[in-house]
Design a protein around this motif. Sequence first.
Motif, PDB file in Angstrom:
ATOM      1  N   GLU A 188       0.837  -1.197   0.000  1.00  0.00           N
ATOM      2  CA  GLU A 188       0.000   0.000   0.000  1.00  0.00           C
ATOM      3  C   GLU A 188       0.870   1.244   0.000  1.00  0.00           C
ATOM      4  O   GLU A 188       2.020   1.234   0.451  1.00  0.00           O
ATOM      5  N   GLU A 189       0.292   2.339  -0.500  1.00  0.00           N
ATOM      6  CA  GLU A 189       0.981   3.620  -0.520  1.00  0.00           C
ATOM      7  C   GLU A 189      -0.054   4.735  -0.563  1.00  0.00           C
ATOM      8  O   GLU A 189      -1.195   4.530  -0.993  1.00  0.00           O
ATOM      9  N   ASN A 190       0.349   5.912  -0.091  1.00  0.00           N
ATOM     10  CA  ASN A 190      -0.568   7.039  -0.089  1.00  0.00           C
ATOM     11  C   ASN A 190      -0.757   7.584  -1.501  1.00  0.00           C
ATOM     12  O   ASN A 190       0.191   7.743  -2.261  1.00  0.00           O
ATOM     13  N   VAL A 191      -2.011   7.836  -1.846  1.00  0.00           N
ATOM     14  CA  VAL A 191      -2.341   8.490  -3.109  1.00  0.00           C
ATOM     15  C   VAL A 191      -2.390  10.000  -2.905  1.00  0.00           C
ATOM     16  O   VAL A 191      -2.009  10.778  -3.776  1.00  0.00           O
ATOM     17  N   SER A 192      -2.844  10.408  -1.733  1.00  0.00           N
ATOM     18  CA  SER A 192      -2.952  11.827  -1.409  1.00  0.00           C
ATOM     19  C   SER A 192      -1.613  12.381  -0.944  1.00  0.00           C
ATOM     20  O   SER A 192      -0.872  11.705  -0.229  1.00  0.00           O
ATOM     21  N   ALA A 205       2.843   8.451  -2.781  1.00  0.00           N
ATOM     22  CA  ALA A 205       3.739   7.286  -2.798  1.00  0.00           C
ATOM     23  C   ALA A 205       4.982   7.462  -1.933  1.00  0.00           C
ATOM     24  O   ALA A 205       5.907   6.655  -2.006  1.00  0.00           O
ATOM     25  N   ALA A 206       5.002   8.491  -1.087  1.00  0.00           N
ATOM     26  CA  ALA A 206       6.145   8.673  -0.183  1.00  0.00           C
ATOM     27  C   ALA A 206       6.035   7.795   1.057  1.00  0.00           C
ATOM     28  O   ALA A 206       7.034   7.539   1.729  1.00  0.00           O
ATOM     29  N   LEU A 207       4.816   7.339   1.377  1.00  0.00           N
ATOM     30  CA  LEU A 207       4.594   6.468   2.531  1.00  0.00           C
ATOM     31  C   LEU A 207       4.189   5.094   2.003  1.00  0.00           C
ATOM     32  O   LEU A 207       3.085   4.925   1.492  1.00  0.00           O
ATOM     33  N   GLN A 208       5.070   4.126   2.112  1.00  0.00           N
ATOM     34  CA  GLN A 208       4.826   2.816   1.503  1.00  0.00           C
ATOM     35  C   GLN A 208       4.989   1.692   2.529  1.00  0.00           C
ATOM     36  O   GLN A 208       5.879   1.743   3.384  1.00  0.00           O
ATOM     37  N   THR A 209       4.124   0.696   2.422  1.00  0.00           N
ATOM     38  CA  THR A 209       4.152  -0.459   3.310  1.00  0.00           C
ATOM     39  C   THR A 209       3.927  -1.725   2.501  1.00  0.00           C
ATOM     40  O   THR A 209       3.093  -1.746   1.593  1.00  0.00           O
ATOM     41  N   VAL A 210       4.683  -2.775   2.817  1.00  0.00           N
ATOM     42  CA  VAL A 210       4.444  -4.091   2.237  1.00  0.00           C
ATOM     43  C   VAL A 210       4.297  -5.084   3.378  1.00  0.00           C
ATOM     44  O   VAL A 210       5.101  -5.089   4.318  1.00  0.00           O
ATOM     45  N   VAL A 211       3.262  -5.900   3.325  1.00  0.00           N
ATOM     46  CA  VAL A 211       3.002  -6.930   4.326  1.00  0.00           C
ATOM     47  C   VAL A 211       3.161  -8.299   3.673  1.00  0.00           C
ATOM     48  O   VAL A 211       2.540  -8.571   2.640  1.00  0.00           O
ATOM     49  N   ILE A 229       9.658   5.557   4.415  1.00  0.00           N
ATOM     50  CA  ILE A 229       9.359   6.948   4.070  1.00  0.00           C
ATOM     51  C   ILE A 229      10.372   7.350   3.009  1.00  0.00           C
ATOM     52  O   ILE A 229      11.586   7.294   3.236  1.00  0.00           O
ATOM     53  N   ASP A 230       9.899   7.740   1.848  1.00  0.00           N
ATOM     54  CA  ASP A 230      10.779   8.033   0.732  1.00  0.00           C
ATOM     55  C   ASP A 230      11.633   9.267   1.002  1.00  0.00           C
ATOM     56  O   ASP A 230      11.259  10.164   1.770  1.00  0.00           O
ATOM     57  N   ARG A 231      12.786   9.327   0.335  1.00  0.00           N
ATOM     58  CA  ARG A 231      13.702  10.449   0.503  1.00  0.00           C
ATOM     59  C   ARG A 231      13.085  11.773   0.032  1.00  0.00           C
ATOM     60  O   ARG A 231      13.518  12.847   0.466  1.00  0.00           O
ATOM     61  N   GLN A 232      12.048  11.704  -0.826  1.00  0.00           N
ATOM     62  CA  GLN A 232      11.423  12.933  -1.291  1.00  0.00           C
ATOM     63  C   GLN A 232      10.630  13.629  -0.186  1.00  0.00           C
ATOM     64  O   GLN A 232      10.262  14.794  -0.328  1.00  0.00           O
ATOM     65  N   ALA A 233      10.355  12.920   0.917  1.00  0.00           N
ATOM     66  CA  ALA A 233       9.626  13.548   2.015  1.00  0.00           C
ATOM     67  C   ALA A 233      10.449  14.695   2.582  1.00  0.00           C
ATOM     68  O   ALA A 233      11.682  14.675   2.584  1.00  0.00           O
ATOM     69  N   SER A 234       9.761  15.711   3.086  1.00  0.00           N
ATOM     70  CA  SER A 234      10.433  16.861   3.668  1.00  0.00           C
ATOM     71  C   SER A 234      11.351  16.428   4.795  1.00  0.00           C
ATOM     72  O   SER A 234      10.936  15.751   5.739  1.00  0.00           O
ATOM     73  N   SER A 235      12.630  16.802   4.714  1.00  0.00           N
ATOM     74  CA  SER A 235      13.586  16.409   5.755  1.00  0.00           C
ATOM     75  C   SER A 235      13.245  17.047   7.084  1.00  0.00           C
ATOM     76  O   SER A 235      13.489  16.479   8.154  1.00  0.00           O
ATOM     77  N   PHE A 236      12.656  18.231   7.066  1.00  0.00           N
ATOM     78  CA  PHE A 236      12.322  18.929   8.306  1.00  0.00           C
ATOM     79  C   PHE A 236      11.283  18.166   9.107  1.00  0.00           C
ATOM     80  O   PHE A 236      11.362  18.062  10.328  1.00  0.00           O
ATOM     81  N   ILE A 237      10.301  17.580   8.400  1.00  0.00           N
ATOM     82  CA  ILE A 237       9.228  16.856   9.072  1.00  0.00           C
ATOM     83  C   ILE A 237       9.586  15.395   9.276  1.00  0.00           C
ATOM     84  O   ILE A 237       9.356  14.827  10.331  1.00  0.00           O
TER      85      ILE A 237
END
Length: 269
Positions: A188-192, A205-211, A229-237
Motif C-alpha cells: 500500500e501507498e498514499n495516493v494523497s 507514494a512517499a509512505l509505503q508499506t508491504v506486508v 518513508i521516501d527520501r522525497q519527504a520533507s527532511s524537516f518533518i
Amino acid sequence: MNVARPRGTYCLKAAARCAPLVAAAGFAMATPLPTPPCGTPPVPAYASLGAQPAISILRGEELDTSVWRPSSCTGWPAASRSRVVVALAGLARVADGPETLLTRAGAVSTLRTVRYWSTTDKKWRPLFLDAAALAGPAEAGRRRDDFRPSELQAGRTFYYWVDDSRSGPMVYRVRVLERSPHRVALAEENVSPVRAFGLTVFQPAALQTVVFAQRQADEIWGLYILVRIDRQASSFIASGHEASTANRALALFRHLAGVPTDAEPPAVR
C-alpha cells in the motif's frame, strides 16, 4: 485533492522528540539491514509466537552507508532512497490462514478501532478517526462496504480512505502482490499528498508499506511488515519520524495478527 493539515503541532514535536527516543530505546547503528522473506530467511528473524515482534529501524544515513536496496518482491524500484525504513517480524496463530488474514486486511472500517502509542502525547490514541473502502481512487468517490477476501485476488488494486488522527483525510492504494494457500503479500501507498504549514511533507507514494504473511506450520504464520518513508519527504518533518513509524507499524502487525493493538509495550516508548 485537498488534504487537511495535521492536527496540533505533532509534526514539529516529532522532529524534536522522536529521534532521542529511538536512541534511548537502544536501536544501534549496526542494526541488520531489513530483508523480507522472499526466498531467503527474513531479517530481522521472526520473533517467537506470543512475543513482541522483532523490530529494525534504520535512518537514511545508515541505509546510504550500507547501500540498502529494497528487494524486488516489494515492488519498490531498486533506485528508491529512503529517509526511514522500519521492519517488523513475528509469528501469529491464524486460523483459516489466508481467509482470516484477508478478512482483517479488507475490513477497512475496523481501522478506526486500531490504537498506537503516541510518543508525543505519551498515551495510546486512535490511528484513524474514521476509515472506509472506496469504489475508486478519488477521495470524493463513493464509499462502499469493506473488501471481501474473495475480491482480494493477486494483481488487483483497491483504494480506501482514512481520516488520520494526525494528518487528516488521506487516500491509500492497495495492491495484492501475491495470494496462495501458503503466502499473502499486500502493498500500500498514499495516493494523497500530505501538507503541513504550507508545505507538502509527503508526496504521493512517499509512505509505503508491504506486508508478507507466510505459513510456517499448521495455523502458525510469519508476519513481516516493511515500511518506508521516501527520501522525497520533507527532511524537516520526516527527520525523527522513526518512533511514530515503528509504533504505527506495530499497530498494523497486531491488527492483522488479531491481538489488542494497545497491548503493552509499544515498539518505542
